[in-house]
Design a protein around this motif. Structure first.
Motif, short mmCIF file in Angstrom:
data_model
loop_
_atom_site.label_atom_id
_atom_site.label_comp_id
_atom_site.label_asym_id
_atom_site.label_seq_id
_atom_site.Cartn_x
_atom_site.Cartn_y
_atom_site.Cartn_z
N ASP A 154 0.82 -1.21 0.00
CA ASP A 154 0.00 0.00 0.00
C ASP A 154 0.85 1.26 0.00
O ASP A 154 0.50 2.26 -0.64
CB ASP A 154 -0.94 0.01 1.22
CG ASP A 154 -2.13 -0.93 1.04
OD1 ASP A 154 -2.37 -1.37 -0.09
OD2 ASP A 154 -2.80 -1.22 2.04
N HIS A 159 -1.55 4.05 -1.34
CA HIS A 159 -2.94 3.69 -1.05
C HIS A 159 -3.17 3.83 0.46
O HIS A 159 -2.65 3.04 1.24
CB HIS A 159 -3.21 2.25 -1.50
CG HIS A 159 -4.65 1.88 -1.46
ND1 HIS A 159 -5.14 0.76 -2.05
CD2 HIS A 159 -5.73 2.48 -0.88
CE1 HIS A 159 -6.44 0.67 -1.85
NE2 HIS A 159 -6.82 1.72 -1.12
N ARG A 161 -5.07 3.12 3.40
CA ARG A 161 -6.07 2.11 3.75
C ARG A 161 -6.07 1.88 5.26
O ARG A 161 -5.02 1.72 5.89
CB ARG A 161 -5.73 0.78 3.05
CG ARG A 161 -6.81 -0.30 3.18
CD ARG A 161 -6.21 -1.69 2.93
NE ARG A 161 -5.50 -1.80 1.67
CZ ARG A 161 -6.08 -2.17 0.52
NH1 ARG A 161 -7.36 -2.48 0.49
NH2 ARG A 161 -5.34 -2.25 -0.58
N GLY A 188 -1.73 10.31 -1.36
CA GLY A 188 -2.70 9.47 -2.04
C GLY A 188 -2.74 9.56 -3.55
O GLY A 188 -2.56 10.63 -4.13
N ARG A 189 -3.02 8.42 -4.16
CA ARG A 189 -3.32 8.35 -5.57
C ARG A 189 -4.73 7.80 -5.79
O ARG A 189 -5.35 8.08 -6.80
CB ARG A 189 -2.31 7.44 -6.30
CG ARG A 189 -0.94 8.06 -6.48
CD ARG A 189 -0.02 7.13 -7.19
NE ARG A 189 1.30 7.72 -7.37
CZ ARG A 189 2.41 7.02 -7.56
NH1 ARG A 189 2.36 5.69 -7.57
NH2 ARG A 189 3.57 7.61 -7.71
N GLU A 190 -5.19 7.02 -4.84
CA GLU A 190 -6.51 6.41 -4.96
C GLU A 190 -7.15 6.41 -3.57
O GLU A 190 -6.54 6.00 -2.59
CB GLU A 190 -6.39 4.97 -5.47
CG GLU A 190 -7.70 4.22 -5.57
CD GLU A 190 -7.52 2.77 -6.00
OE1 GLU A 190 -8.51 2.04 -5.98
OE2 GLU A 190 -6.38 2.39 -6.34
N GLU A 192 -9.56 5.02 -0.89
CA GLU A 192 -10.22 3.75 -0.59
C GLU A 192 -11.71 4.01 -0.34
O GLU A 192 -12.08 4.77 0.57
CB GLU A 192 -9.59 3.13 0.65
CG GLU A 192 -10.19 1.78 1.00
CD GLU A 192 -9.82 1.35 2.42
OE1 GLU A 192 -10.05 0.18 2.73
OE2 GLU A 192 -9.33 2.20 3.20
N TYR A 196 -13.44 5.99 2.83
CA TYR A 196 -14.11 7.26 2.58
C TYR A 196 -15.53 7.25 3.15
O TYR A 196 -15.94 8.19 3.84
CB TYR A 196 -14.14 7.55 1.09
CG TYR A 196 -14.89 8.81 0.72
CD1 TYR A 196 -14.37 10.06 1.04
CD2 TYR A 196 -16.11 8.76 0.05
CE1 TYR A 196 -15.04 11.22 0.70
CE2 TYR A 196 -16.80 9.91 -0.28
CZ TYR A 196 -16.26 11.14 0.04
OH TYR A 196 -16.94 12.29 -0.28
#
Length: 415
Positions: A154, A159, A161, A188-190, A192, A196
Motif C-alpha cells: 500500500d 494507497h 487504507r 494518495g493516488r486512490e 479507498e 471514505y
C-alpha cells in the motif's frame, strides 16, 4: 511463509540511507540488549518506500519506558518523558531527537482518548495502528516487517487504507477521519471507498475533538501535494464547510496550487488558507479562532486579504514596493493571491523571473529619521512623524531612488 512473517532487506536502497546515521546506530546499540529490541516505525519507513523526504525517525520498542529512561541515563543520553502514559520517551542523541514508544494495545477507547497496556507483541502493536502504511517496521539490520500484510504494498502504491474495519478504527479515535484525508492529501493516488464512506458517516463526531487537534490536521492537509483532491472529497461528503465554518473556494485553491507550481513557488499555510476561505479580515479572525491558529497566522491572513485588493497590474516596481512594506516572502504570496483572486493573467515566464529576483532582493533602508529633520530646524513633535511618512511614501514611489539630500530638500516644501 505467511505475509505476516515475510520481511525484506533494504540494505542497498538509497532511500533508506538515513539508517546509517550514527545517532540512530547509537540508539540501536543502546536498546537492543537483554532481550529487548527497537525498530523504526511509521513515517521514516513509509516515506522511504514512497520516495518522500524523511524528517523525524520514530521507533517502537519492547522495553518499558522506565527501562528506556534508565538505560539512557546510564549512557549519559538525555531522555524526555514526552508521553509516559502512552509509553513514549524522547531520546536526544548527538543533537537528534528520537521518539521511542513501548509496544502496546488499546484496552479502552472512546473516540477521543485511549487507555493502553504495554506489551511485547509486534503483531498486536501493528494491528492497533490506523493505516497499513503506518504499520511497517525496520530493524537494526535494515530488515522490513509488515505484520498486517499490506503495508509495504500500500505504501508503494500510495494507497491510504485503514487496518481492518474502517468504522471500527475510526470509532477508536475520531481524529482518524481527518488523518485519512490528510494522508491522502500528502500521499494518495486512490481513495479507498470503504474508508471514505466510513469517514463521511463519522463526520458528526468531529465536534467532540479539540479545536487544536482539528487545526493541526487541517494545517497539514492543505499543504499536501494532493490537497485539492482531498478537500474536494471532503466537500462532496458535506464536512468541509462545517469544519471551516464557511463556503470554501475550491476552484481558487486549485488555481493557486497550479500557478505556484508553474511559477516554482511554494505556497505557505497562510497563503493556502487565505485562498481557500478568507476574503475579508473577519474571515481570518473566524478561521484562526476555529482552528486555534497562532496570532501571527491570523495577522498574516488579515494583511493579505486587505492588501490584495490594492494590486492591479503586476510589475517589478510593484513587487519591490510590496517587499519593502511586507517582506520578500509575503510579496510573492500577495502576487500569487492576486492572480487567483483578481484573475490577472501575466506572462508566467517573465513573472517567474520577477518572483525569483524579488526573493533575492535586498530591501533598502529609508535614509531619513527624525534627527535629520530636527537638525534641519524642524521642531520636535507629531509633525516629525507626519513628515517622515510623506517623505517615505515619495521615496518608495520613486523606486527608492531619492537620496537623503533630495528628501531633505523636499521636506522644506512640506512644512
Amino acid at each position: 511463509m505467511s505475509l505476516q512473517e515475510q520481511s525484506c532487506l533494504v540494505e542497498d536502497d538509497p532511500a533508506f540511507r538515513w539508517r546509517h546515521d550514527l545517532a540512530l546506530k547509537k540508539l540501536f546499540s543502546l536498546m537492543n540488549r537483554e532481550g529487548e529490541e527497537v525498530r523504526v516505525v511509521g513515517g521514516a519507513v513509509r516515506n522511504s518506500l514512497i520516495g518522500a523526504k524523511v524528517s523525524d525517525i520514530d521507533c517502537a520498542t519492547t522495553a518499558l519506558p522506565q527501562k528506556v529512561m534508565e538505560w539512557a541515563a546510564e549512557a549519559g543520553i538525555k531522555a524526555v518523558p514526552t508521553g509516559l502514559d502512552h509509553g513514549t520517551v524522547t531520546l536526544v542523541i548527538d543533537g537528534r531527537s528520537f521518539e521511542l514508544t513501548t509496544l502496546r494495545r488499546d484496552v479502552e477507547t472512546d473516540g477521543r482518548h485511549a487507555e493502553v497496556a504495554f506489551g511485547r507483541d509486534w503483531d498486536m502493536d501493528a494491528h492497533r495502528r490506523d493505516f497499513t502504511m503506518n504499520a511497517i517496521y525496520m530493524d537494526a539490520d535494515g530488515r522490513l516487517y509488515d505484520p498486517v500484510g499490506q503495508g509495504i504494498e500500500d505504501a508503494k502504491a500510495r494507497h491510504v487504507r485503514f487496518i481492518g474495519d474502517a468504522s471500527g478504527r475510526i470509532g477508536e479515535d475520531y481524529l482518524r477521519v481527518l488523518r485519512f484525508f490528510r494522508f491522502f492529501a500528502q500521499y494518495g493516488r486512490e481513495m479507498e471507498p470503504d474508508g471514505y464512506r466510513a469517514c463521511i458517516a463519522a463526520q458528526g463526531q468531529l465536534c467532540s475533538l479539540s479545536a487544536e487537534r482539528v487545526g493541526a490536521e487541517m494545517s497539514k492537509l492543505v499543504q499536501g501535494p494532493f490537497a485539492v483532491a482531498a478537500l474536494d472529497a471532503m466537500h462532496r461528503g458535506g464536512m468541509l464547510s462545517a469544519i471551516l465554518a464557511s463556503v470554501p473556494h475550491l476552484s481558487r485553491f486549485a488555481r493557486l496550487q497550479r500557478l505556484a507550481a508553474q511559477l516554482y513557488q511554494k505556497a505557505d499555510l497562510n497563503l493556502l488558507l487565505t485562498a481557500l476561505c478568507v476574503d475579508v479580515r473577519e474571515d481570518a479572525i473566524r478561521l484562526a479562532g476555529i482552528l486555534r491558529l497562532p496570532n501571527r497566522n491570523r495577522d498574516a491572513m488579515m494583511r493579505m486579504a486587505r492588501t490584495v485588493r490594492t494590486i492591479g497590474s503586476i510589475d517589478s516596481k510593484l513587487l519591490e514596493q510590496l517587499a519593502y512594506e511586507h517582506g520578500n516572502e509575503t510579496a510573492c504570496d500577495l502576487v500569487l493571491l492576486a492572480l487567483v483572486r483578481r484573475q490577472i493573467n501575466p506572462d508566467l515566464t517573465e513573472l517567474s523571473m520577477q518572483l525569483r529576483d524579488i526573493s533575492l532582493w535586498t530591501v533598502p533602508v529609508f535614509p531619513l529619521n527624525g534627527r535629520h529633520l530636527i537638525d534641519r530646524g524642524m521642531k520636535p513633535g507629531p509633525q516629525i512623524g507626519e513628515q517622515l511618512n510623506k517623505l517615505e511614501k515619495a521615496w518608495v514611489a520613486s523606486g527608492f531612488a531619492l537620496s537623503r539630500q533630495q528628501l531633505l530638500s523636499m521636506a522644506k516644501t512640506l512644512r
